[in-house]
Design a protein around this motif. Structure first.
Motif, PDB file in Angstrom:
ATOM      1  N   ASP A  54       0.585  -1.042  -0.044  1.00 21.17           N
ATOM      2  CA  ASP A  54       0.220  -0.231   0.185  1.00 21.17           C
ATOM      3  C   ASP A  54       0.788   1.193   0.036  1.00 21.17           C
ATOM      4  O   ASP A  54       1.481   1.916   0.600  1.00 21.17           O
ATOM      5  CB  ASP A  54      -0.952   0.318   0.960  1.00 21.17           C
ATOM      6  N   PRO A  55       1.053   1.504  -1.282  1.00 23.58           N
ATOM      7  CA  PRO A  55       2.215   2.667  -1.180  1.00 23.58           C
ATOM      8  C   PRO A  55       1.210   4.702  -0.707  1.00 23.58           C
ATOM      9  O   PRO A  55       2.066   4.756  -0.864  1.00 23.58           O
ATOM     10  CB  PRO A  55       2.467   3.297  -2.729  1.00 23.58           C
ATOM     11  N   ASP A  56       0.065   4.917  -0.277  1.00 24.08           N
ATOM     12  CA  ASP A  56      -1.178   5.507   0.292  1.00 24.08           C
ATOM     13  C   ASP A  56      -0.933   5.509   1.495  1.00 24.08           C
ATOM     14  O   ASP A  56      -0.675   6.514   2.431  1.00 24.08           O
ATOM     15  CB  ASP A  56      -2.600   5.216  -0.096  1.00 24.08           C
ATOM     16  N   ALA A  57      -0.220   3.994   2.367  1.00 22.17           N
ATOM     17  CA  ALA A  57      -0.038   4.850   3.518  1.00 22.17           C
ATOM     18  C   ALA A  57       0.219   5.701   4.196  1.00 22.17           C
ATOM     19  O   ALA A  57       2.162   5.498   3.505  1.00 22.17           O
ATOM     20  CB  ALA A  57      -0.084   3.242   4.163  1.00 22.17           C
ATOM     21  N   PRO A  58       1.041   6.313   5.435  1.00 24.16           N
ATOM     22  CA  PRO A  58       1.257   7.151   5.592  1.00 24.16           C
ATOM     23  C   PRO A  58       2.845   7.197   6.146  1.00 24.16           C
ATOM     24  O   PRO A  58       2.567   7.871   7.957  1.00 24.16           O
ATOM     25  CB  PRO A  58       0.706   8.328   6.191  1.00 24.16           C
ATOM     26  N   LEU A  59       2.925   6.069   5.492  1.00 29.61           N
ATOM     27  CA  LEU A  59       4.254   6.062   7.103  1.00 29.61           C
ATOM     28  C   LEU A  59       5.925   5.899   6.056  1.00 29.61           C
ATOM     29  O   LEU A  59       5.787   5.742   4.463  1.00 29.61           O
ATOM     30  CB  LEU A  59       4.326   4.097   6.745  1.00 29.61           C
ATOM     31  N   VAL A  60       7.132   6.720   6.121  1.00 34.45           N
ATOM     32  CA  VAL A  60       8.290   6.103   6.394  1.00 34.45           C
ATOM     33  C   VAL A  60       8.928   5.756   6.996  1.00 34.45           C
ATOM     34  O   VAL A  60       9.284   5.791   8.346  1.00 34.45           O
ATOM     35  CB  VAL A  60       8.660   7.738   5.623  1.00 34.45           C
ATOM     36  N   MET A 106      -6.406  -1.955   5.972  1.00 33.10           N
ATOM     37  CA  MET A 106      -7.143  -1.352   6.232  1.00 33.10           C
ATOM     38  C   MET A 106      -6.314  -0.154   7.073  1.00 33.10           C
ATOM     39  O   MET A 106      -5.922  -0.020   7.585  1.00 33.10           O
ATOM     40  CB  MET A 106      -6.796  -2.575   7.953  1.00 33.10           C
ATOM     41  N   PRO A 107      -6.951   0.980   5.873  1.00 32.65           N
ATOM     42  CA  PRO A 107      -6.668   2.306   6.055  1.00 32.65           C
ATOM     43  C   PRO A 107      -6.626   2.564   7.009  1.00 32.65           C
ATOM     44  O   PRO A 107      -7.488   2.442   7.810  1.00 32.65           O
ATOM     45  CB  PRO A 107      -6.262   2.893   5.029  1.00 32.65           C
ATOM     46  N   PRO A 108      -5.885   4.182   7.564  1.00 35.54           N
ATOM     47  CA  PRO A 108      -6.200   4.491   9.406  1.00 35.54           C
ATOM     48  C   PRO A 108      -7.734   5.530   8.834  1.00 35.54           C
ATOM     49  O   PRO A 108      -8.192   5.400   8.038  1.00 35.54           O
ATOM     50  CB  PRO A 108      -5.188   5.780   9.638  1.00 35.54           C
ATOM     51  N   PRO A 109      -8.661   5.736  10.047  1.00 35.38           N
ATOM     52  CA  PRO A 109      -9.600   5.551   9.526  1.00 35.38           C
ATOM     53  C   PRO A 109      -9.450   6.793   9.670  1.00 35.38           C
ATOM     54  O   PRO A 109      -9.111   7.810   9.918  1.00 35.38           O
ATOM     55  CB  PRO A 109     -10.469   5.836  11.315  1.00 35.38           C
ATOM     56  N   GLY A 110     -10.848   7.979   7.993  1.00 38.37           N
ATOM     57  CA  GLY A 110     -10.348   8.972   7.785  1.00 38.37           C
ATOM     58  C   GLY A 110      -9.357   9.245   6.736  1.00 38.37           C
ATOM     59  O   GLY A 110      -9.308  10.669   6.549  1.00 38.37           O
ATOM     60  N   HIS A 111      -8.325   7.736   6.223  1.00 38.13           N
ATOM     61  CA  HIS A 111      -7.270   8.624   6.039  1.00 38.13           C
ATOM     62  C   HIS A 111      -8.047   8.142   3.918  1.00 38.13           C
ATOM     63  O   HIS A 111      -7.079   8.405   3.096  1.00 38.13           O
ATOM     64  CB  HIS A 111      -6.603   7.532   5.778  1.00 38.13           C
ATOM     65  N   GLY A 112      -9.481   8.086   4.039  1.00 36.02           N
ATOM     66  CA  GLY A 112      -9.472   8.047   2.575  1.00 36.02           C
ATOM     67  C   GLY A 112      -8.828   6.647   1.832  1.00 36.02           C
ATOM     68  O   GLY A 112      -8.857   6.245   2.184  1.00 36.02           O
ATOM     69  N   MET A 113      -9.834   6.335   0.440  1.00 38.47           N
ATOM     70  CA  MET A 113      -9.518   5.736  -0.245  1.00 38.47           C
ATOM     71  C   MET A 113      -7.025   5.411  -0.476  1.00 38.47           C
ATOM     72  O   MET A 113      -7.430   5.978  -0.763  1.00 38.47           O
ATOM     73  CB  MET A 113      -9.696   6.098  -1.733  1.00 38.47           C
ATOM     74  N   HIS A 114      -7.192   4.110  -0.185  1.00 34.34           N
ATOM     75  CA  HIS A 114      -5.868   3.908  -0.377  1.00 34.34           C
ATOM     76  C   HIS A 114      -5.481   2.552  -2.015  1.00 34.34           C
ATOM     77  O   HIS A 114      -7.212   1.863  -1.802  1.00 34.34           O
ATOM     78  CB  HIS A 114      -5.382   3.030   1.188  1.00 34.34           C
ATOM     79  N   ASN A 150       3.956  -8.148 -13.113  1.00 34.01           N
ATOM     80  CA  ASN A 150       2.698  -6.666 -13.558  1.00 34.01           C
ATOM     81  C   ASN A 150       2.038  -7.048 -12.380  1.00 34.01           C
ATOM     82  O   ASN A 150       2.461  -7.622 -11.258  1.00 34.01           O
ATOM     83  CB  ASN A 150       2.175  -7.558 -15.082  1.00 34.01           C
ATOM     84  N   ARG A 151       0.499  -6.031 -12.277  1.00 38.22           N
ATOM     85  CA  ARG A 151       0.400  -5.916 -10.979  1.00 38.22           C
ATOM     86  C   ARG A 151      -1.165  -5.812 -10.783  1.00 38.22           C
ATOM     87  O   ARG A 151      -1.433  -5.182 -12.222  1.00 38.22           O
ATOM     88  CB  ARG A 151       0.922  -4.013 -10.255  1.00 38.22           C
ATOM     89  N   LEU A 152      -1.953  -5.521 -10.029  1.00 40.17           N
ATOM     90  CA  LEU A 152      -3.208  -5.634 -10.076  1.00 40.17           C
ATOM     91  C   LEU A 152      -3.538  -4.953  -8.979  1.00 40.17           C
ATOM     92  O   LEU A 152      -3.069  -4.576  -8.069  1.00 40.17           O
ATOM     93  CB  LEU A 152      -4.255  -6.849  -9.993  1.00 40.17           C
ATOM     94  N   VAL A 153      -4.725  -3.650  -9.017  1.00 39.52           N
ATOM     95  CA  VAL A 153      -4.402  -2.236  -8.137  1.00 39.52           C
ATOM     96  C   VAL A 153      -5.771  -2.632  -7.490  1.00 39.52           C
ATOM     97  O   VAL A 153      -6.740  -3.053  -8.885  1.00 39.52           O
ATOM     98  CB  VAL A 153      -4.525  -0.994  -8.993  1.00 39.52           C
ATOM     99  N   GLY A 154      -5.607  -2.814  -6.457  1.00 41.30           N
ATOM    100  CA  GLY A 154      -7.382  -2.804  -5.769  1.00 41.30           C
ATOM    101  C   GLY A 154      -7.196  -1.861  -5.151  1.00 41.30           C
ATOM    102  O   GLY A 154      -6.396  -1.250  -3.994  1.00 41.30           O
ATOM    103  N   THR A 155      -9.138  -1.212  -4.640  1.00 44.00           N
ATOM    104  CA  THR A 155      -8.596  -0.428  -3.779  1.00 44.00           C
ATOM    105  C   THR A 155      -9.184  -0.711  -2.248  1.00 44.00           C
ATOM    106  O   THR A 155     -10.764  -0.796  -2.353  1.00 44.00           O
ATOM    107  CB  THR A 155      -9.434   1.114  -4.624  1.00 44.00           C
ATOM    108  N   TYR A 156      -9.504   0.789  -1.375  1.00 46.02           N
ATOM    109  CA  TYR A 156     -10.247   0.092  -0.648  1.00 46.02           C
ATOM    110  C   TYR A 156     -10.228   1.339   0.736  1.00 46.02           C
ATOM    111  O   TYR A 156      -9.148   1.865   0.286  1.00 46.02           O
ATOM    112  CB  TYR A 156      -9.549  -1.152   0.882  1.00 46.02           C
ATOM    113  N   GLN A 157     -10.971   1.811   1.115  1.00 52.00           N
ATOM    114  CA  GLN A 157     -11.523   2.705   2.120  1.00 52.00           C
ATOM    115  C   GLN A 157     -12.613   2.005   3.052  1.00 52.00           C
ATOM    116  O   GLN A 157     -13.454   1.727   3.510  1.00 52.00           O
ATOM    117  CB  GLN A 157     -12.294   3.607   1.269  1.00 52.00           C
ATOM    118  N   ARG A 158     -11.881   2.653   4.445  1.00 52.29           N
ATOM    119  CA  ARG A 158     -12.530   2.486   5.442  1.00 52.29           C
ATOM    120  C   ARG A 158     -13.599   3.087   6.474  1.00 52.29           C
ATOM    121  O   ARG A 158     -13.475   4.545   5.199  1.00 52.29           O
ATOM    122  CB  ARG A 158     -11.751   2.718   6.731  1.00 52.29           C
TER     123      ARG A 158
END
Length: 159
Positions: A54-60, A106-114, A150-158
Motif C-alpha cells: 500500500d503506497p498510500d499508507a502515511p508511513l516512511v 485497513m487504512p487509518p480511519p478518515g484517511h480516505g481511499m488507498h 505485472n500488477r493488479l491494483v485494488g482499492t479500499y476505504q474504511r
C-alpha cells in the motif's frame, strides 16, 4: 531496481483492476487473501513471487522506504499460475504487521481511499529463498532474477 512491466497479466475473481477490494479480504473482516491468477509468464520462468503493498499508507520506514507491506510470498514453482483464496502455498515473508500472514487492507480511519498493489514477479531461478524475508530483503535478493512482472491494483476505504 531495474524492473519493468511485462506481458504477464494478473487478475482476481474477487475484484477488477482499479476496483474495490471486498471487505472479506480486509483487516475489518475475515482478512483472507484474495484468489489470484496470472498468465503469459515469460519463457525461462522457473518460479514466482507475489507481494501486496500500500503506497498510500502515511508511513516512511528507516532507510527511506514508504507505504505498508501487506503480503510477501515467494518460492512459488514455475507450474503455479494461480493462488486460491486464503492460500498456504509458497514461502511467506515478513509483512509490516510483523508476522508472515497475509494482512488485508485497513487504512487509518478518515484517511480516505488507498490503492493496494498486488504484484506477480517471474524469476529465472528456482533457488529456494529463506522464509521470513521482508519485502525489501526479497527484492534485493531476487532483482537479478526478475524476468517479468505485472500488477493488479485494488482499492479500499474504511467506513
Amino acid at each position: 531496481m531495474g524492473f519493468a512491466l511485462s506481458d504477464m497479466t494478473l487478475t482476481s475473481s474477487a475484484f477488477a483492476n482499479a476496483g474495490a477490494i471486498p471487505k472479506k479480504h480486509t483487516g475489518e473482516a475475515e482478512d483472507v487473501s484474495p484468489a489470484l491468477r496470472w498468465e503469459n509468464a515469460p519463457a525461462g520462468t522457473k518460479s514466482f513471487a507475489v507481494i501486496c503493498h500500500d503506497p498510500d499508507a502515511p508511513l516512511v520506514s528507516p532507510g527511506g522506504t514508504y507505504g505498508y507491506v501487506h503480503w510477501v510470498l515467494y518460492n512459488l514453482p514455475a507450474d503455479c499460475n494461480s493462488l486460491e483464496e486464503g492460500t498456504n502455498a509458497g514461502t511467506a515473508g515478513k509483512t509490516d504487521f510483523g508476522n508472515t500472514n497475509y494482512g488485508g487492507p485497513m487504512p487509518p480511519p478518515g484517511h480516505g481511499m488507498h490503492q493496494y498493489y498486488f504484484w506477480v514477479l517471474a524469476l529465472n531461478t528456482d533457488q529456494k529463498f529463506d522464509a521470513g524475508l521482508t519485502l525489501w530483503q526479497l527484492l534485493d535478493t531476487i532483482e537479478p532474477h526478475v524476468i517479468g512482472m505485472n500488477r493488479l491494483v485494488g482499492t479500499y476505504q474504511r467506513a
